[in-house]
Design a protein around this motif. Structure first.
Motif, mmCIF file in Angstrom:
data_model
loop_
_atom_site.group_PDB
_atom_site.id
_atom_site.type_symbol
_atom_site.label_atom_id
_atom_site.label_comp_id
_atom_site.label_asym_id
_atom_site.label_seq_id
_atom_site.Cartn_x
_atom_site.Cartn_y
_atom_site.Cartn_z
ATOM 1 N N ASP A 80 0.639 -1.324 -0.176
ATOM 2 C CA ASP A 80 -0.031 -0.005 0.042
ATOM 3 C C ASP A 80 0.770 1.270 -0.036
ATOM 4 O OD1 ASP A 80 -2.020 -1.713 -0.036
ATOM 5 O OD2 ASP A 80 -3.030 -1.166 1.950
ATOM 6 N N ASP A 81 1.982 1.113 0.629
ATOM 7 C CA ASP A 81 3.169 2.384 0.633
ATOM 8 C C ASP A 81 3.387 2.559 -0.873
ATOM 9 O OD1 ASP A 81 2.949 2.830 3.202
ATOM 10 O OD2 ASP A 81 5.155 1.868 3.473
ATOM 11 N N LEU A 82 3.762 1.524 -1.686
ATOM 12 C CA LEU A 82 4.192 1.907 -3.030
ATOM 13 C C LEU A 82 2.874 2.200 -3.791
ATOM 14 C CD1 LEU A 82 5.877 1.804 -5.299
ATOM 15 C CD2 LEU A 82 6.008 -0.673 -5.470
ATOM 16 N N ALA A 83 1.782 1.615 -3.649
ATOM 17 C CA ALA A 83 0.477 1.828 -4.276
ATOM 18 C C ALA A 83 0.183 3.399 -4.084
ATOM 19 C CB ALA A 83 -0.870 1.156 -3.816
ATOM 20 N N ALA A 84 0.351 4.038 -3.147
ATOM 21 C CA ALA A 84 0.174 5.503 -2.952
ATOM 22 C C ALA A 84 1.210 6.410 -3.709
ATOM 23 C CB ALA A 84 0.223 5.795 -1.325
ATOM 24 N N VAL A 85 2.407 5.872 -3.684
ATOM 25 C CA VAL A 85 3.358 6.454 -4.635
ATOM 26 C C VAL A 85 3.049 6.433 -6.094
ATOM 27 C CG1 VAL A 85 5.865 6.757 -5.205
ATOM 28 C CG2 VAL A 85 5.172 6.172 -2.847
ATOM 29 N N LEU A 86 2.586 5.181 -6.324
ATOM 30 C CA LEU A 86 2.176 5.045 -7.934
ATOM 31 C C LEU A 86 0.846 6.052 -8.149
ATOM 32 C CD1 LEU A 86 2.600 1.217 -8.257
ATOM 33 C CD2 LEU A 86 3.994 3.051 -9.279
ATOM 34 N N ASP A 87 -0.239 6.063 -7.214
ATOM 35 C CA ASP A 87 -1.269 7.059 -7.497
ATOM 36 C C ASP A 87 -0.665 8.351 -7.569
ATOM 37 O OD1 ASP A 87 -3.024 4.741 -7.396
ATOM 38 O OD2 ASP A 87 -3.478 5.154 -4.995
ATOM 39 N N PHE A 88 0.204 8.858 -6.688
ATOM 40 C CA PHE A 88 0.767 10.209 -7.009
ATOM 41 C C PHE A 88 1.345 10.465 -8.445
ATOM 42 C CE2 PHE A 88 4.339 13.084 -6.749
ATOM 43 C CZ PHE A 88 3.983 13.988 -6.536
ATOM 44 N N ALA A 89 2.281 9.392 -8.704
ATOM 45 C CA ALA A 89 3.095 9.634 -9.901
ATOM 46 C C ALA A 89 2.393 9.433 -11.158
ATOM 47 C CB ALA A 89 4.166 8.149 -10.097
ATOM 48 N N GLY A 90 1.248 8.702 -11.337
ATOM 49 C CA GLY A 90 0.348 8.834 -12.406
ATOM 50 C C GLY A 90 0.250 7.295 -12.841
ATOM 51 N N PRO A 91 -0.668 7.253 -13.864
ATOM 52 C CA PRO A 91 -0.847 5.464 -14.566
ATOM 53 C C PRO A 91 0.260 5.090 -15.260
ATOM 54 C CG PRO A 91 -2.367 7.308 -15.713
ATOM 55 C CD PRO A 91 -1.556 7.946 -14.671
ATOM 56 N N ASP A 92 0.277 3.756 -15.138
ATOM 57 C CA ASP A 92 1.399 3.273 -16.280
ATOM 58 C C ASP A 92 2.697 3.498 -15.890
ATOM 59 O OD1 ASP A 92 -0.830 1.588 -17.544
ATOM 60 O OD2 ASP A 92 -1.214 3.648 -18.850
ATOM 61 N N ALA A 93 3.074 3.261 -14.785
ATOM 62 C CA ALA A 93 4.353 3.657 -14.292
ATOM 63 C C ALA A 93 5.349 2.476 -14.563
ATOM 64 C CB ALA A 93 4.458 4.041 -12.914
ATOM 65 N N ILE A 94 6.452 3.074 -14.816
ATOM 66 C CA ILE A 94 7.582 2.124 -14.810
ATOM 67 C C ILE A 94 8.193 2.053 -13.289
ATOM 68 C CG2 ILE A 94 10.270 1.576 -15.615
ATOM 69 C CD1 ILE A 94 9.172 2.534 -18.324
ATOM 70 N N VAL A 95 8.504 1.008 -12.623
ATOM 71 C CA VAL A 95 9.144 0.901 -11.382
ATOM 72 C C VAL A 95 10.540 0.335 -11.373
ATOM 73 C CG1 VAL A 95 8.903 -0.081 -9.001
ATOM 74 C CG2 VAL A 95 6.954 0.774 -10.411
ATOM 75 N N VAL A 96 11.555 1.121 -11.036
ATOM 76 C CA VAL A 96 13.019 0.644 -10.897
ATOM 77 C C VAL A 96 12.943 0.480 -9.445
ATOM 78 C CG1 VAL A 96 15.200 1.323 -11.267
ATOM 79 C CG2 VAL A 96 13.302 2.249 -12.685
ATOM 80 N N ALA A 97 13.497 -0.847 -9.090
ATOM 81 C CA ALA A 97 13.729 -1.107 -7.698
ATOM 82 C C ALA A 97 14.882 -1.936 -7.296
ATOM 83 C CB ALA A 97 12.630 -2.361 -7.232
ATOM 84 N N TRP A 98 15.719 -1.165 -6.297
ATOM 85 C CA TRP A 98 17.193 -1.593 -6.037
ATOM 86 C C TRP A 98 17.111 -2.371 -4.894
ATOM 87 C CZ3 TRP A 98 20.609 1.606 -2.665
ATOM 88 C CH2 TRP A 98 21.823 1.145 -2.799
ATOM 89 N N SER A 99 17.780 -3.540 -5.051
ATOM 90 C CA SER A 99 18.116 -4.218 -3.747
ATOM 91 C C SER A 99 16.863 -4.750 -2.803
ATOM 92 C CB SER A 99 19.076 -3.506 -2.691
ATOM 93 O OG SER A 99 19.565 -4.285 -1.952
ATOM 94 N N TYR A 100 16.475 -4.301 -1.644
ATOM 95 C CA TYR A 100 15.372 -4.599 -0.868
ATOM 96 C C TYR A 100 14.283 -3.828 -1.453
ATOM 97 C CZ TYR A 100 12.837 -5.726 3.228
ATOM 98 O OH TYR A 100 11.795 -6.439 4.337
ATOM 99 N N GLY A 101 14.396 -3.049 -2.272
ATOM 100 C CA GLY A 101 13.127 -2.550 -3.096
ATOM 101 C C GLY A 101 12.521 -3.369 -3.798
ATOM 102 N N GLY A 102 13.345 -4.485 -4.439
ATOM 103 C CA GLY A 102 12.704 -5.388 -5.035
ATOM 104 C C GLY A 102 11.903 -6.348 -4.520
ATOM 105 N N LEU A 103 12.007 -6.497 -3.264
ATOM 106 C CA LEU A 103 10.895 -7.290 -2.237
ATOM 107 C C LEU A 103 9.568 -6.159 -2.044
ATOM 108 C CD1 LEU A 103 10.397 -9.757 -0.599
ATOM 109 C CD2 LEU A 103 11.692 -8.648 1.143
ATOM 110 N N VAL A 104 9.700 -5.035 -1.859
ATOM 111 C CA VAL A 104 8.788 -4.002 -1.761
ATOM 112 C C VAL A 104 7.766 -4.261 -3.038
ATOM 113 C CG1 VAL A 104 8.156 -1.577 -1.604
ATOM 114 C CG2 VAL A 104 9.902 -2.696 -0.363
ATOM 115 N N LEU A 105 8.451 -4.244 -4.256
ATOM 116 C CA LEU A 105 7.730 -4.300 -5.374
ATOM 117 C C LEU A 105 7.175 -5.603 -5.630
ATOM 118 C CD1 LEU A 105 6.857 -3.385 -8.250
ATOM 119 C CD2 LEU A 105 9.125 -4.107 -9.133
ATOM 120 N N ALA A 106 7.596 -6.900 -5.095
ATOM 121 C CA ALA A 106 6.993 -7.818 -5.162
ATOM 122 C C ALA A 106 5.953 -8.082 -4.089
ATOM 123 C CB ALA A 106 8.045 -8.937 -4.690
ATOM 124 N N ASP A 107 6.006 -7.260 -3.121
ATOM 125 C CA ASP A 107 4.705 -7.356 -2.132
ATOM 126 C C ASP A 107 3.568 -6.415 -2.726
ATOM 127 O OD1 ASP A 107 5.807 -8.479 -0.082
ATOM 128 O OD2 ASP A 107 6.859 -7.058 0.972
#
Length: 271
Positions: A80-107
């Motif tokens: 839900d944290d990442l979802a809030a950021v994606l809502d702010f950024a706009g639709p159809d975002a590319i997400v670049v996730a580093w290290s532990y960020g990859g687990l956040v994206l998987a969540d």
């Protein structure tokens, strides 16, 4: 520009934003004990800012974000944290996730699917965590310093974090860059540093369900996250492609920023 959004449980999440609002969004998710500042080279690259809207988030407990007492072991909180950021950024975002960020994206994908995503770039990333999880295999540098980096005793933690910040790259890096990485790590409370590792969760089914273009970027000499974790991810995500930075370490976006940015631009334009 600095701003914030509200994530899971009312936690305020700090953001750094560059680029035009009406451009395609790229969202950057940093790794363990770091901050959105690690993406400084990308946020300052006209080749990216003139084509895309760049949004770099601070994970909960990191950078300019709130430091809640709990939620670090909850996939829904990260999702839900990442979802809030994606809502702010706009639709159809590319997400670049580093290290532990990859687990956040998987969540996020585990909970919300891929509907908000246009593409995925995993950089030196884990996608799962726990003993014998192939997608979370760490390297010798992480194993060497892990216990000390989680200590609340500065005489133990500071030398370990200093060595970790200095040696995560594939080669020599400027002292100012090492100090910036160290400063970000020290700004994360020891309790938060430890809490991120109190998880045991696999992601093979999550990865198999990814239906968006995926690029896996990894340094061939990454001593923090074993390259085998990248190979695992490439093998599990349908159609995923790999991009190896030869002799590169854990942070190709900082070690080889110009090359990394060119790879990211090409991927984003092709998505």
């Amino acid at each position: 520009m600095r701003t914030e959004v509200v994530g899971y449980g009312g936690v305020r999440l700090g953001l750094r934003v560059e680029g035009a609002e009406n451009s395609g969004p790229i969202v950057f998710v940093h790794g363990w004990a770091q901050s959105s500042g690690c993406w400084a080279a990308q946020l300052a690259d006209p080749g990216l800012t003139e084509r895309f809207r760049l949004v770099a988030m601070d994970l909960r407990g990191h950078g300019a974000s709130d430091v809640p007492a709990e939620g670090y072991d909850d996939p829904v909180a990260w999702a839900d944290d990442l979802a809030a950021v994606l809502d702010f950024a706009g639709p159809d975002a590319i997400v670049v996730a580093w290290s532990y960020g990859g687990l956040v994206l998987a969540d996020h994908i585990r909970v919300h699917g891929t509907a908000r995503l246009r593409g995925i770039v995993l950089v030196g990333a884990i996608t799962e965590i726990g003993r014998d999880r192939a997608g979370g295999r760490v390297g010798p540098l992480m194993r060497e310093h892990m216990r000390a980096m989680l200590s609340d005793d500065p005489d133990i933690a500071v030398p370990a974090l200093t060595a970790f910040s200095r040696d995560m790259a594939g080669g020599p890096v400027p002292g100012t860059q090492v100090q910036a990485l160290l400063g970000a790590s020290l700004s994360v409370p020891p309790a938060v540093r430890a809490a991120l590792f109190r998880r045991d969760i696999g992601s093979e089914e999550v990865l198999a369900a990814v239906d968006k273009p995926t690029l896996v970027v990894h340094g061939s000499h990454d001593r923090v996250i074993d390259p085998a974790a990248a190979e695992h991810t490439i093998g599990k995500i349908p159609g995923a492609t790999g991009r190896w930075f030869l002799d590169g370490g854990h942070a190709p976006f900082a070690e080889s920023a110009e090359e990394f940015d060119a790879v990211l631009r090409q991927f984003a334009e092709e998505c």
